[in-house]
Scaffold this motif. Structure first.
Motif, PDB file in Angstrom:
ATOM      1  N   TYR A 142       0.811  -1.215   0.000  1.00 49.19           N
ATOM      2  CA  TYR A 142       0.000   0.000   0.000  1.00 49.19           C
ATOM      3  C   TYR A 142       0.847   1.269   0.000  1.00 49.19           C
ATOM      4  N   THR A 143       1.821   1.362   0.901  1.00 51.76           N
ATOM      5  CA  THR A 143       2.591   2.601   1.015  1.00 51.76           C
ATOM      6  C   THR A 143       3.413   2.858  -0.235  1.00 51.76           C
ATOM      7  N   LYS A 144       4.038   1.805  -0.767  1.00 51.52           N
ATOM      8  CA  LYS A 144       4.830   1.974  -1.990  1.00 51.52           C
ATOM      9  C   LYS A 144       3.961   2.416  -3.154  1.00 51.52           C
ATOM     10  N   ASP A 145       2.800   1.775  -3.330  1.00 56.29           N
ATOM     11  CA  ASP A 145       1.918   2.115  -4.453  1.00 56.29           C
ATOM     12  C   ASP A 145       1.310   3.507  -4.294  1.00 56.29           C
ATOM     13  N   ILE A 146       0.973   3.886  -3.053  1.00 55.65           N
ATOM     14  CA  ILE A 146       0.451   5.238  -2.827  1.00 55.65           C
ATOM     15  C   ILE A 146       1.536   6.276  -3.052  1.00 55.65           C
ATOM     16  N   SER A 147       2.771   5.974  -2.649  1.00 56.37           N
ATOM     17  CA  SER A 147       3.861   6.942  -2.837  1.00 56.37           C
ATOM     18  C   SER A 147       4.162   7.152  -4.316  1.00 56.37           C
ATOM     19  N   ILE A 148       4.022   6.089  -5.124  1.00 52.35           N
ATOM     20  CA  ILE A 148       4.199   6.258  -6.573  1.00 52.35           C
ATOM     21  C   ILE A 148       3.118   7.190  -7.115  1.00 52.35           C
ATOM     22  N   MET A 149       1.887   7.021  -6.633  1.00 50.44           N
ATOM     23  CA  MET A 149       0.806   7.924  -7.027  1.00 50.44           C
ATOM     24  C   MET A 149       1.118   9.371  -6.635  1.00 50.44           C
ATOM     25  N   ASN A 150       1.559   9.551  -5.401  1.00 47.68           N
ATOM     26  CA  ASN A 150       1.777  10.909  -4.889  1.00 47.68           C
ATOM     27  C   ASN A 150       2.985  11.594  -5.502  1.00 47.68           C
ATOM     28  N   VAL A 151       3.941  10.797  -6.011  1.00 48.75           N
ATOM     29  CA  VAL A 151       5.130  11.397  -6.596  1.00 48.75           C
ATOM     30  C   VAL A 151       4.804  12.108  -7.914  1.00 48.75           C
ATOM     31  N   THR A 152       3.613  11.860  -8.458  1.00 53.93           N
ATOM     32  CA  THR A 152       3.212  12.572  -9.678  1.00 53.93           C
ATOM     33  C   THR A 152       3.171  14.081  -9.462  1.00 53.93           C
ATOM     34  N   THR A 153       2.959  14.510  -8.217  1.00 55.62           N
ATOM     35  CA  THR A 153       2.950  15.949  -7.920  1.00 55.62           C
ATOM     36  C   THR A 153       4.322  16.554  -8.174  1.00 55.62           C
ATOM     37  N   GLN A 154       5.374  15.919  -7.603  1.00 60.59           N
ATOM     38  CA  GLN A 154       6.739  16.431  -7.811  1.00 60.59           C
ATOM     39  C   GLN A 154       7.166  16.314  -9.262  1.00 60.59           C
ATOM     40  N   LEU A 155       6.803  15.193  -9.892  1.00 63.52           N
ATOM     41  CA  LEU A 155       7.196  14.992 -11.284  1.00 63.52           C
ATOM     42  C   LEU A 155       6.567  16.039 -12.183  1.00 63.52           C
ATOM     43  N   ALA A 156       5.270  16.281 -12.000  1.00 64.99           N
ATOM     44  CA  ALA A 156       4.575  17.291 -12.814  1.00 64.99           C
ATOM     45  C   ALA A 156       5.154  18.674 -12.576  1.00 64.99           C
ATOM     46  N   SER A 157       5.403  19.013 -11.308  1.00 61.99           N
ATOM     47  CA  SER A 157       5.952  20.330 -10.977  1.00 61.99           C
ATOM     48  C   SER A 157       7.317  20.535 -11.624  1.00 61.99           C
ATOM     49  N   SER A 158       8.175  19.519 -11.555  1.00 63.62           N
ATOM     50  CA  SER A 158       9.515  19.631 -12.135  1.00 63.62           C
ATOM     51  C   SER A 158       9.444  19.833 -13.646  1.00 63.62           C
ATOM     52  N   LEU A 159       8.636  19.016 -14.302  1.00 67.44           N
ATOM     53  CA  LEU A 159       8.564  19.089 -15.762  1.00 67.44           C
ATOM     54  C   LEU A 159       7.945  20.400 -16.237  1.00 67.44           C
ATOM     55  N   VAL A 160       6.873  20.828 -15.563  1.00 66.42           N
ATOM     56  CA  VAL A 160       6.198  22.062 -15.982  1.00 66.42           C
ATOM     57  C   VAL A 160       7.098  23.266 -15.765  1.00 66.42           C
ATOM     58  N   ASN A 161       7.744  23.349 -14.602  1.00 68.21           N
ATOM     59  CA  ASN A 161       8.625  24.488 -14.330  1.00 68.21           C
ATOM     60  C   ASN A 161       9.814  24.521 -15.287  1.00 68.21           C
ATOM     61  N   PHE A 162      10.204  23.345 -15.745  1.00 70.78           N
ATOM     62  CA  PHE A 162      11.349  23.264 -16.654  1.00 70.78           C
ATOM     63  C   PHE A 162      10.977  23.711 -18.067  1.00 70.78           C
ATOM     64  N   VAL A 163       9.814  23.271 -18.562  1.00 70.74           N
ATOM     65  CA  VAL A 163       9.468  23.529 -19.970  1.00 70.74           C
ATOM     66  C   VAL A 163       8.525  24.720 -20.158  1.00 70.74           C
ATOM     67  N   ALA A 164       7.937  25.232 -19.062  1.00 66.98           N
ATOM     68  CA  ALA A 164       6.966  26.335 -19.210  1.00 66.98           C
ATOM     69  C   ALA A 164       7.537  27.541 -19.951  1.00 66.98           C
ATOM     70  N   PRO A 165       8.748  28.023 -19.614  1.00 69.49           N
ATOM     71  CA  PRO A 165       9.275  29.182 -20.359  1.00 69.49           C
ATOM     72  C   PRO A 165       9.389  28.929 -21.866  1.00 69.49           C
ATOM     73  N   VAL A 166       9.750  27.688 -22.232  1.00 66.30           N
ATOM     74  CA  VAL A 166       9.873  27.356 -23.661  1.00 66.30           C
ATOM     75  C   VAL A 166       8.499  27.361 -24.325  1.00 66.30           C
ATOM     76  N   ILE A 167       7.495  26.800 -23.650  1.00 66.15           N
ATOM     77  CA  ILE A 167       6.135  26.758 -24.204  1.00 66.15           C
ATOM     78  C   ILE A 167       5.568  28.160 -24.364  1.00 66.15           C
ATOM     79  N   ILE A 168       5.780  28.993 -23.354  1.00 64.89           N
ATOM     80  CA  ILE A 168       5.266  30.380 -23.408  1.00 64.89           C
ATOM     81  C   ILE A 168       5.955  31.152 -24.526  1.00 64.89           C
ATOM     82  N   ALA A 169       7.272  30.965 -24.663  1.00 64.63           N
ATOM     83  CA  ALA A 169       8.010  31.639 -25.739  1.00 64.63           C
ATOM     84  C   ALA A 169       7.519  31.169 -27.111  1.00 64.63           C
ATOM     85  N   PHE A 170       7.250  29.869 -27.239  1.00 61.34           N
ATOM     86  CA  PHE A 170       6.732  29.329 -28.500  1.00 61.34           C
ATOM     87  C   PHE A 170       5.362  29.923 -28.813  1.00 61.34           C
ATOM     88  N   GLY A 171       4.495  30.013 -27.792  1.00 62.72           N
ATOM     89  CA  GLY A 171       3.169  30.599 -27.991  1.00 62.72           C
ATOM     90  C   GLY A 171       3.239  32.052 -28.412  1.00 62.72           C
TER      91      GLY A 171
END
Length: 451
Positions: free
Chosen positions: A351-380
């Motif tokens: 349970y804890t391992k599977d829930i932690s994989i679910m919850n890690v999507t928050t950090q993963l999404a935040s990292s990816l969005v903060n990394f690529v957002a300036p490029v996406i905005i510049a492209f737009g």
């Protein structure tokens, strides 16, 4: 199995989750930035903060599921969930001490990473007691209460640390937050009743199932619902992470100054109350009607519509209204989706391992969005000739809509999951074989031999 009474379990889970999530959020309210300024000065703080935040986010993508894996295989008389709630609180407090008194950026980054790791262990262990000890028909309302706890403790901590003790130094603020969480972790540990954790005896009647449980990531072949639930959570977190760009959006589109932006952020922060209320309501109603998917789909569509409003809005009033409605939808999504996740978790041994994989999507999404957002905005901006945020928010709306779409393959409450169907088929086959007469068995054996 010893179980925590419902009236004790809900407060315990709320305190465990709320007090372990709040410190990490409160640090982002300027505390970590000023702590970095103490080491490198104002001219270097932006770059150093970005580096530290990026490294910690990617580190937790690995460390958090690994910690969950270890927690699920902790066998102690004290109870593994109680053990990690207490140990995580103590470990987090020690890391926060080193974070407050860091003498280098390396020491600050390491202590920040491990503080997040230990507090994540508290969070995930507190979540894990729900599928272990709560009846399925109460998953929605319990998830609503737990979902409300994090913003409630953030608001309380903000009023105390940032308001009443505003004159206190940054280091002392960090220590106050750490001590408050430690007290909360001890209280949650005392409230929870849990049996001794013993190593289970594995039955090898179904080799595929045993092998699937031993995968670090649950097998899609055996547990497809888990992957669909992970995707919907990841996609909605992409949308939510994109809101970190709203300050720059206010500057680019509405030419707002610093004072006006802080005032606007303070006003829109009241939307947390809507998030709490919609989470409680959504959790209660989903249990009442025994449906989860319609609430998750509707909430994801609401957040998508709000992103479309952001994209085309040139009126700050519309942005404010959209922000409040987004909190309404996101609160309902979190509560009911967490109940859905509790229902489709593959194995009680993980349970804890599977829930932690679910919850890690928050950090993963935040990292990816903060990394690529300036490029996406510049492209737009280059493609459409505007400030770039129209394309950016439309892309976020697309993630919300996709989040709603990938919910459809998940079975609804009362419908069997794939693992249940497989178990039922195997059980039926076993019963059919055992009910054969001796003559039929002999005939079958002869047929097989002939073949």
């Amino acid at each position: 199995m010893k179980k925590t009474p419902y009236k004790r379990l809900v407060p315990a889970a709320m305190i465990g989750v709320g007090t372990s999530v709040a410190p990490l959020v409160l640090l982002m309210f300027g505390i970590i930035q000023f702590n970095i300024i103490r080491l490198v000065g104002e001219s270097e703080v932006t770059a150093m903060f970005g580096i530290c935040a990026g490294i910690s986010s990617f580190a937790l993508v690995v460390l958090s599921p690994l910690g969950g894996f270890i927690a699920d295989r902790t066998y102690v008389k004290f109870g593994r969930r109680r053990f990690w709630i207490l140990l995580g609180s103590v470990g987090g407090c020690i890391c926060m001490y080193f974070f407050a008194n860091a003498t280098s950026i390396f020491m600050l980054a390491c202590s920040w990473i491990f503080a997040q790791f230990f507090y994540g262990m508290v969070t995930n262990s507190s979540y894990s007691i729900v599928p272990e000890q709560v009846d399925q028909e109460k998953f929605g309302r319990v998830s609503g209460f737990i979902g409300a706890s994090a913003p409630a403790f953030v608001m309380l901590g903000s009023m105390i640390v940032m308001g009443y003790f505003s004159a206190v130094s940054v280091q002392d603020k960090i220590l106050m937050i750490a001590f408050g969480q430690l007290v909360g972790g001890v209280i949650a540990t005392l409230l929870i009743i849990e049996p001794a954790s013993v190593k289970p005896e594995v039955e090898v009647s179904n080799k595929d199932e045993v092998k699937g449980k031993n995968y670090f990531y649950p097998s899609f072949k055996l547990y497809p619902e888990y992957t669909w639930a992970l995707l919907t959570k990841l996609l909605i977190n992409f949308t939510n992470a994109g809101l970190s760009m709203t300050t720059l959006f206010y500057i680019a589109r509405f030419a707002m100054d610093e004072k006006s932006i802080f005032e606007l952020n303070a006003f829109t922060s009241m939307g947390i109350a809507l998030m709490v209320g919609s989470g409680l309501l959504g959790g209660f109603l989903s249990d009442k009607v025994r449906k989860q998917k319609p609430f998750v789909i509707m909430a994801a569509m609401i957040t998508g519509v709000c992103m479309i409003a952001f994209a085309f809005s040139h009126n700050i009033t519309l942005v404010i209204i959209s922000n409040f409605i987004f909190n309404l939808g996101f609160g309902m999504y979190n509560a009911v989706d967490n109940a859905l996740v509790n229902r489709i978790l593959p194995s009680k041994d993980n349970y804890t391992k599977d829930i932690s994989i679910m919850n890690v999507t928050t950090q993963l999404a935040s990292s990816l969005v903060n990394f690529v957002a300036p490029v996406i905005i510049a492209f737009g901006a280059a493609t459409f000739g505007d400030d770039g945020y129209t394309f950016f928010f439309l892309l976020l709306a697309g993630f919300s809509i996709l989040s709603a779409v990938v919910v459809f393959p998940i079975p609804e409450v009362g419908k069997p999951l794939k693992k249940d169907l497989m178990a039922s088929l195997e059980s039926g086959a076993t019963e059919a074989i055992s009910s054969e007469s001796p003559q039929q068995t002999d005939a079958n054996s002869m047929t097989k031999a002939h073949s």
